[in-house]
Design an enzyme around this catalytic site. Structure first.
Site, mmCIF file in Angstrom:
data_model
loop_
_atom_site.group_PDB
_atom_site.id
_atom_site.type_symbol
_atom_site.label_atom_id
_atom_site.label_comp_id
_atom_site.label_asym_id
_atom_site.label_seq_id
_atom_site.Cartn_x
_atom_site.Cartn_y
_atom_site.Cartn_z
ATOM 1 N N HIS A 73 1.111 -3.612 9.373
ATOM 2 C CA HIS A 73 2.537 -3.523 9.094
ATOM 3 C C HIS A 73 3.282 -2.900 10.262
ATOM 4 O O HIS A 73 2.688 -2.253 11.132
ATOM 5 C CB HIS A 73 2.789 -2.669 7.843
ATOM 6 C CG HIS A 73 2.420 -3.323 6.552
ATOM 7 N ND1 HIS A 73 3.208 -4.266 5.936
ATOM 8 C CD2 HIS A 73 1.338 -3.162 5.757
ATOM 9 C CE1 HIS A 73 2.623 -4.661 4.808
ATOM 10 N NE2 HIS A 73 1.485 -4.015 4.686
ATOM 11 N N HIS A 95 0.831 -1.206 0.000
ATOM 12 C CA HIS A 95 0.000 0.000 0.000
ATOM 13 C C HIS A 95 0.870 1.262 0.000
ATOM 14 O O HIS A 95 0.582 2.226 -0.718
ATOM 15 C CB HIS A 95 -0.931 0.007 1.215
ATOM 16 C CG HIS A 95 -2.205 -0.749 1.018
ATOM 17 N ND1 HIS A 95 -2.243 -2.121 0.944
ATOM 18 C CD2 HIS A 95 -3.497 -0.321 0.882
ATOM 19 C CE1 HIS A 95 -3.498 -2.514 0.766
ATOM 20 N NE2 HIS A 95 -4.273 -1.447 0.724
#
Length: 229
Positions: free
Chosen positions: A172, A133
């Site tokens: 993450h 992303h």
């Protein structure tokens, strides 16, 4: 008669932590702290940012727009947009390949506190480093800002917010999104180089009038914004 076995003191001594292990530990601690600190942030907002940076949107949409702009019916109306779309699509494909390769090689597990509501498109999505992303968001922001889209601040604000949401959602670690952002900027630079090369080839083709080749509106209006990243 049993024989006594001797063990060397070196074998009993605990192994020293490596520099990489220390960095990973600090990264995990900071990421967990940020995730816990921003739990009051509405999850719906973070999920919206997640969807806004999803590859299932950013790859098919530019490809569809590129095909539409390249069609004979739209050649005159949208010719100037084709080269930018072609460069963006090339960057997105490159991003997909590089992120997937790095994920499979590094194989860093995602945070243990990552919720189970994450969509996994391919096997590589199970791994955490780098953030796809983040790389995608900064690729798009860097490439479009170099292509003349304004305001640039809004593009990079979106890219930064999307990257931050990956840590706040627990998807993450911080280093994942930092590495992804750097990779995205690098990919945008490569895409710009590719676009400039294509433009140069088309200009040469036009100058020598090779079999009436049309390069779809590669005008100074399109070339001027392609500044160095």
């Amino acid at each position: 008669m049993a024989t006594a076995t001797t063990t060397s003191p070196r074998a009993l001594a605990p192994s020293k932590p490596t520099l990489l292990g220390g960095v990973r530990g600090l990264d995990a601690a900071v990421s967990l702290r940020l995730h816990a600190l921003f739990l009051p942030v509405p999850r719906l907002l973070l999920k919206t940012l997640e969807i806004a940076g999803d590859g299932r949107i950013w790859l098919p949409v530019p490809i569809s727009l590129l095909l539409l702009s390249a069609s004979p019916a739209n050649a005159n109306a949208s010719g100037a947009a084709s080269p930018l779309l072609a460069g963006l699509v090339a960057g997105l494909v490159l991003d997909l390949i590089l992120v997937g390769l790095v994920k499979v090689v590094v194989r860093r597990p995602r945070p243990a506190y990552n919720a189970k509501d994450m969509y996994v498109a391919v096997a590589a999505d199970h791994w955490s480093f780098p953030s796809g992303h983040s790389s995608r968001a900064f690729l798009v922001a860097s490439f479009l800002s170099a292509g003349g889209f304004r305001p640039r601040e809004a593009l990079f604000l979106w890219a930064t917010a999307t990257s931050a949401s990956r840590v706040l959602l627990g998807r993450h670690y911080v280093l994942d999104v930092v590495a992804g952002a750097c990779l995205g900027v690098f990919e945008a630079w490569l895409s710009n180089l590719l676009l400039r090369f294509v433009v140069a080839v088309c200009e040469v083709a036009i100058s020598v009038s090779i079999s009436g080749v049309k390069c779809g509106g590669l005008t100074q209006t399109c070339l001027r914004p392609l500044v160095r990243l």
